[in-house]
Scaffold this active site. Structure first.
Site: not given
Length: 134
Positions: A22, A54, A74, A99
């Site tokens: 990864e 934004y 997290e 993910k």
């Protein structure tokens, strides 16, 4: 009173994850944001200066996702919330990190984590507590 401004499906390519492949190969992460913003001043003035920009915020979030790899979504979600709450007009944010290519040995559609973080009204600082919008 705050309103909700949503920005969904922000695609980022980054090297987060626990596994070596990864970190080495990277993968797509998709970010959804909900911003708690009082939009009344902007509605009255029709001026970008009276609301959360934004476009600039998404640029900052994308840069935060694509830098410095971390192991966990997290940690990444908290990083994003911290960036969003730097925008002074945002009172709270709900961040979802998707993910879709997580290393799971099963057929699945997505892995996602949603956190909600709020700016403390008294100090103008954000907290690490998982509080819902109010």
């Amino acid at each position: 009173m705050v309103d909700e401004l949503s920005i969904t499906g922000v695609e980022c390519f980054a090297h987060h994850g626990v596994f070596d492949h990864e970190r080495r190969d990277g993968q797509v992460f998709v970010i959804d944001l909900v911003l708690g913003v009082d939009t009344r001043a902007a509605a009255a003035s029709d001026d970008l200066a009276d609301t959360a920009d934004y476009g600039t915020l998404v640029d900052s979030v994308k840069a935060a996702v694509e830098r410095d790899p971390v192991d966990l979504i997290e940690t990444l979600a908290q990083r994003i919330a911290d960036v969003v709450l730097l925008e002074g007009r945002v009172e709270w944010t709900r961040v979802t990190v998707h993910k879709p290519d997580a290393p799971i040995q099963a057929t699945f559609a997505d892995v996602q984590l949603t956190i909600t973080r709020r700016r403390e009204a008294s100090a103008g600082e954000r907290t690490g507590k998982a509080e819902g919008p109010a």
